[in-house]
Scaffold this motif. Sequence first.
Motif, mmCIF file in Angstrom:
data_model
loop_
_atom_site.group_PDB
_atom_site.id
_atom_site.type_symbol
_atom_site.label_atom_id
_atom_site.label_comp_id
_atom_site.label_asym_id
_atom_site.label_seq_id
_atom_site.Cartn_x
_atom_site.Cartn_y
_atom_site.Cartn_z
ATOM 1 N N PHE A 297 0.837 -1.199 0.000
ATOM 2 C CA PHE A 297 0.000 0.000 0.000
ATOM 3 C C PHE A 297 0.874 1.251 0.000
ATOM 4 C CE2 PHE A 297 -2.306 3.323 2.372
ATOM 5 C CZ PHE A 297 -3.431 3.447 1.574
ATOM 6 N N LEU B 153 -5.176 -1.171 -3.509
ATOM 7 C CA LEU B 153 -5.850 -0.196 -2.637
ATOM 8 C C LEU B 153 -5.182 1.172 -2.722
ATOM 9 C CD1 LEU B 153 -6.722 -2.015 0.701
ATOM 10 C CD2 LEU B 153 -8.276 -0.895 -0.876
ATOM 11 N N LYS C 207 -7.435 4.486 -3.870
ATOM 12 C CA LYS C 207 -7.811 5.614 -3.013
ATOM 13 C C LYS C 207 -7.846 6.938 -3.795
ATOM 14 C CE LYS C 207 -3.595 7.338 -0.775
ATOM 15 N NZ LYS C 207 -2.487 6.708 -1.507
ATOM 16 N N LEU D 54 -11.752 7.123 -5.548
ATOM 17 C CA LEU D 54 -12.884 6.710 -4.713
ATOM 18 C C LEU D 54 -14.218 7.245 -5.212
ATOM 19 C CD1 LEU D 54 -11.595 6.874 -1.041
ATOM 20 C CD2 LEU D 54 -12.131 4.892 -2.439
ATOM 21 N N ASP D 55 -14.236 8.485 -5.711
ATOM 22 C CA ASP D 55 -15.515 9.049 -6.125
ATOM 23 C C ASP D 55 -15.967 8.496 -7.470
ATOM 24 O OD1 ASP D 55 -13.255 10.272 -7.005
ATOM 25 O OD2 ASP D 55 -14.117 12.274 -7.155
ATOM 26 N N PRO E 10 -15.504 3.276 -6.880
ATOM 27 C CA PRO E 10 -15.353 2.720 -5.523
ATOM 28 C C PRO E 10 -15.087 1.213 -5.517
ATOM 29 C CG PRO E 10 -17.622 3.430 -5.933
ATOM 30 C CD PRO E 10 -16.797 3.953 -7.061
ATOM 31 N N ILE F 229 -13.184 -1.677 -2.910
ATOM 32 C CA ILE F 229 -13.944 -2.641 -2.117
ATOM 33 C C ILE F 229 -13.300 -4.022 -2.149
ATOM 34 C CG2 ILE F 229 -16.175 -3.793 -1.837
ATOM 35 C CD1 ILE F 229 -16.322 -0.817 -1.212
ATOM 36 N N GLY G 197 -9.678 -4.766 -0.489
ATOM 37 C CA GLY G 197 -9.766 -4.662 0.968
ATOM 38 C C GLY G 197 -10.491 -5.849 1.565
#
Lengths: 307, 314
Positions: A246, A262, A266, A269-270, A273, A277, A280
């Motif tokens: 990460f 991940l 990040k 995200l908008d 998404p 998901i 993680g």
Amino acid sequence: MSGIDRDGAALLPSPTVVEGRRVPLPREPGTLRAFWRRLRARRSAVVGLVIVVGLVLMAVFAAWIAPYDPTETDWGAVRAAPSLAHPFGGDEVGRDVLARIVYGARASLGAGLVSVALAVSLGLPLGLVAGYAGGWVDGAIMRLTDALLAIPFLILAIALAAFLGPSLTNAMVAIGLSATSTFVRLTRAQVQALAAEEFVEAARSVGNPPWRIALVHILPNIVPAILVQATLTIAAAIIAEASLSFLGLGQQPPEPSWGAMLNVAKNFLDQAPWMAIWPGLSIFLAVLGFNLFGDGLRDALDPRGRT
Amino acid sequence: MLQFLARRLALAVPTLILASMIIFALQQLLPGDTATALSGEERDPEVIAFIRDKYHLDRPLPVRYGYWAAGVLGGDLGESIRLQKSVSELVAEKLPVTLELACLAMLVALAIGVPMGILSAVRRGTWADTLANGVALWGLSIPNFWLGILMILLFSVQLGWLPASGYVPPSESLWENLKAMAMPAFVLGNAISAVMMRHTRAAMLGVLGSDYVRTARAKGVSPLRLVLRHALPNAAIPIITLGALEFGQLLSGAVLTEQIFSVPGFGKLMVDAVFNRDFATVQGVVICTAATYVGLNLAADVLAAAVNPKLRRA
């Protein structure tokens, strides 16, 4: 220093209750069957085992399971929402997220297994020597593990990975070295408890050399405790690998790793998404699986610990 | 008590010295010429010459360690070539931010973990116990950087309630500061709360089974008063000392949490230094972390011994 003593356990997500207690090895077939029955009676252990076996199969047969090549880009699927063609969606350059999750299991499980194998192969001999030889050898080894434990697990792993240079192999080495002190401590405590037992005394009095007592009489009896700790440490190592990846210190792009996925996700995200998901959730499941299985293994191997 | 303190110090000091040797020796892992590697992006011969001189690179390793350790003891942690600042200055600047985050996270962990632990001990074997244990397992298994991302997804992207990043110093606006720290503190505290719950449950179970609690119950003390007034104070001692030991976990977790939420603290300093190949800063941060950690362990041991004289013999 007793504070750091206890902390050998606090570094890991699960408490190490096994330390200092002798866990008998199921050797005769009847005992092994009893062990299996005890393990099966624990629903959480079975759930853990199923998750672990499932992930291992996924990693081994990745080439057959993954619908696409994990590094193949498809400009039509850039940040594509989940669909029939791409059930988990597409990533920032149009790679199939499902394929990367499936192949990512190799990096995570591989790192977990290799780093813990390294930690055990360094920690076990050192702990055996420290526990059985005693004296200044013991003192030297224990001061060294104290010093390593003074640096929090992940911070030591990050520092090691930083100086070694970023790669998955170096991340495994860094995690393995950071976890070594836990196994030194555990082995030493177990050996010291066993060395006072009568059968060891008997082996000594008939003239067995120390190395033979350590390897033939003591080692087989501490295997179960090491096994339990190793399973729980794999969970910690998987989190550590994901953390290093990460941060960009583990698996390098374009090779897939859940932690690295991940890290990229990040930033989107908008818009996408789903990119965040699935990786993680995969890390969570893998860690949960090893924690559940490790806890169950401990209970099943140590009948005295049962409530 | 003094004797106990001396014995503990006699163990802590060599541990720290050895840890500093390990941290110093990390330099040797760098590929190629140490001065060139330490200079990072800089290839200026003058800078390289400065580093060679500053770290006495023409001398043998033990001598170099001696110079370095003397510097560290005097508060000189080296120079960040990249940022043109001394590492001590950087650490002093970033440490308060991480300490604030760590304290808030500890508050979150206590606020969740202790009531949950008490409840599961008092209601042992019921659905409340099972639920609390399930929540603890969840807290231990969820990677905190993923939890951070999920929270940003919910509270920043979907609901727009909290900022996803952007640290505001408390001196500027306490409210904005707390708003920015809310998610990082919760994420960091979450994992520790699971550990606190397990410690609290174990400690409460031990105390609840003791004779004086049975006596109090027989005398007709109300259940609430029994738990809060009679049992909890005695269970609190192990919770406090074990809680102090979780600080290492907190520092490890802060590295990731600060990275996700762009909190300009200790962890971010370390990660940025790693990527700028600013190795003096990495070493400085790690040695400060180790010193803080060992110091806290020592404080926890001394605190426990002060409260419980039986431990002084250990």
